[in-house]
Design an enzyme around this catalytic site. Structure first.
Site, PDB file in Angstrom:
ATOM      1  N   CYS A 118      35.521 119.564  14.839  1.00 21.48           N
ATOM      2  CA  CYS A 118      35.729 120.851  13.764  1.00 21.48           C
ATOM      3  C   CYS A 118      36.508 120.732  13.172  1.00 21.48           C
ATOM      4  CB  CYS A 118      35.408 122.191  15.012  1.00 21.48           C
ATOM      5  SG  CYS A 118      36.372 122.053  16.011  1.00 21.48           S
ATOM      6  N   HIS A 206      41.469 127.454  14.305  1.00 27.92           N
ATOM      7  CA  HIS A 206      41.201 126.181  14.725  1.00 27.92           C
ATOM      8  C   HIS A 206      42.257 125.552  13.570  1.00 27.92           C
ATOM      9  CE1 HIS A 206      40.511 123.666  18.021  1.00 27.92           C
ATOM     10  NE2 HIS A 206      41.179 123.194  17.737  1.00 27.92           N
TER      11      HIS A 206
END
Length: 555
Positions: A118, A206
């Site tokens: 990701c 993130h």
């Protein structure tokens, strides 16, 4: 003396038994410590004080720069959507809202994630730059993850190739909070903000948790950030969960996860409902608050990433589509589809749909570790591999004012192209003195402007594992395993016949492209700390058989 000797032997024997028991229970002990150390204070839910735009705008929606809504899913497989004729549970669970958005705009049929995990994909989306320029090559992992997940894997999956660890690299790695996208990188939010856009982030980030890495420091005026990893309260009767006990990542997430959010880096508080629905509720408020000025909304959903949790209403609605785990997964897809439909309806209700560019994608393919077959069908591989199943992702663009409905764009494109494309849509200049690797895709989406070169290469990099696609040819090389995979995607789109041995000249030409791309690169910001074996053709729920093809994935 004999009495003391017997006592000592008895004590030693007892300690040995206790030690042996502790060893056999070490997974439970380690995860218990993770849960104990992960405790956080969570305030009750509170209203989000979204900034309110002007009551009236100086221009009509049609006259001002387009609004931009970018919706990013997490770990969504190509076959999770019915857009391509498939869908979860053999097509039993449809995605009508996503299908409608795709039909009303352009479907990029050969779109790729920036990476097979990701965070590096998200960094490319934000910057339009490869990790060879930013150094952001590996996904940040929480404290304890590089040590505990391999231990749990090797305990509960003893018949599989082991996860390999690098304790020295783990010890030298910066703290989780400091593993972030460098602040000197220029994001699409900063580019649009300079153009007069109000910029809002909702959901997963993130890209670093220290203040200088957070969305507000990277160009976003407002941010409702995911600070935990649960989709809903663990003990709520309205939430249905499916634990994946054979997956060490799932075990770690359940031990460390919380249901928590924060606004602009402030007090952590409980979200006001299941995340996909809560974030959509808040997105609708953002759209309404900014209806009279250009806005950029980046909605980064957590679904369908594990831990697998769905609302009971969605779980009941999808019905008996298979196993409990598949049913929860299908219910999560239903929630994501509902989110897209609600956002489209809100744009229509506010009179903004015509001049709003909505883009949808996923950060990588679906993972094999959730133990569900066919999520990336018909492609091989999944998350954590550079096979098509790991990096081929949905990418749709709807902009009624500029993009005709029903478009199918076969040009190979990557998420590295999104930043310059969104900037071009807003007529925003790219940052001066910054090399942008991506291309503006508007000519391909609108049919206006110079045609883009279909032979232009796309690159992927994760430590010793690298890949390139140039035209219809794709090469993967894994330095740790000393292996290469070469495919002609025009003739073999599902990568069944490896031509690496039979096409040495083609392999050498593509290897030279990789070498040129890597030459003079910026080193990774921090080293890989462990190497995970990822099966190409089996899920983690299926038994490993000697001879099964797998790759080692560094992170």
């Amino acid at each position: 003396m004999r009495r003391w000797g017997k006592a000592l032997l008895g004590t030693a024997a007892g300690l040995a038994v206790l030690g042996g028991g502790a060893y056999h229970l070490r997974t439970d002990i380690a995860l218990g410590l993770v849960r104990w150390r992960s405790t956080v204070a969570v305030a009750p839910n509170r209203p989000v004080p979204w900034q309110q735009g002007p009551a009236r705008g100086p221009q009509s929606p049609a006259e001002r720069p387009p609004n931009i809504v970018f919706i990013l899913f997490d770990d969504l497989g190509m076959n999770d959507l019915s857009t391509f004729g498939g869908g979860v549970a053999g097509g039993k669970v449809k995605t009508p809202n996503i299908d409608r958005l795709a039909a009303e705009g352009a479907i990029l049929t050969q779109a790729y994630a920036g990476n097979a995990t990701c965070s590096p994909s998200r960094a490319q989306i934000m910057t339009g730059r490869y990790p060879t320029r930013t150094g952001f090559e590996f996904t940040p992992t929480p404290a304890g993850f590089p040590r505990i997940v391999p231990m749990v894997w090797n305990d509960i999956q003893p018949g599989r190739p082991p996860i390999l660890t690098d304790p020295a690299a783990a010890a030298a790695a910066p703290p989780f909070e400091e593993q972030g996208l460098p602040p000197e990188e220029v994001t699409i939010a900063e580019v649009l903000k300079a153009r007069g856009y109000h910029t809002v982030h909702i959901g997963k980030w993130h890209l670093g948790n220290a203040p200088r890495f957070l969305p507000n420091a990277q160009g976003f005026d407002e941010s409702l950030n995911m600070d935990g990893m649960l989709h809903g309260p663990e003990d709520s009767p309205d939430i249905v969960s499916a634990r994946v006990d054979f997956d060490p990542i799932d075990r770690f997430l359940w031990a460390s996860a919380h249901f928590v959010t924060s606004y602009n880096g402030g007090t952590k508080f409980a979200p006001g409902g299941y995340l996909a629905d809560y974030w959509t509720d808040q997105s609708l408020k953002v759209i309404e608050a900014n209806r009279n000025r250009p806005f950029f909304l980046y909605l980064a959903h957590w679904g369908v990433h594990s831990p697998l949790q769905a609302t009971r209403a969605d779980y009941d609605a999808v019905g008996n589509v298979g196993s409990h785990r598949l049913r929860v997964y299908a219910a999560m897809i239903r929630a994501l589809d509902r989110s897209v439909g609600r956002i489209m309806d809100k744009l229509e209700a506010e009179g903004l749909a015509e001049n709003t560019l909505v883009v949808i994608s996923s950060d990588n393919g679906a993972p094999g570790y959730v133990g569900l077959q066919g999520l990336n069908a018909p492609y091989r591989g999944g998350k954590g591999t550079f096979f098509e199943g790991g990096i081929r992702v949905p990418m749709f663009a709807r902009w009624p004012a500029r993009i005709a409905p029903g478009q199918r764009v076969a040009l190979p494109v990557g998420q590295v192209d999104l930043m310059p494309t969104l900037a071009a849509a807003a007529a925003a200049p790219l940052p001066q003195g910054v090399a942008i690797d991506g291309r503006n895709l508007l000519p391909a989406l609108t049919g206006k402007g110079a045609a883009l070169d279909p032979q232009a290469p796309l690159f992927w990099s994760s430590g010793y594992y690298k890949a390139v696609r140039a035209g219809n040819w794709k090469l993967q090389v894994n330095g740790k395993q000393g292996r290469a995979w070469l495919y002609d995607l025009a003739a073999d789109p599902t990568e069944k016949v490896n031509l690496a041995a039979s096409q040495p000249a083609r392999r050498a030409a593509l290897a030279a492209l990789i070498a040129g791309h890597e030459k003079g690169r910026k080193p990774p910001l921090y080293a890989s700390t462990f190497d995970t074996p990822v099966s190409i053709d089996r899920t983690l729920a299926e038994p490993y058989r000697k001879g099964d093809e797998f790759i080692y994935w560094p992170n």
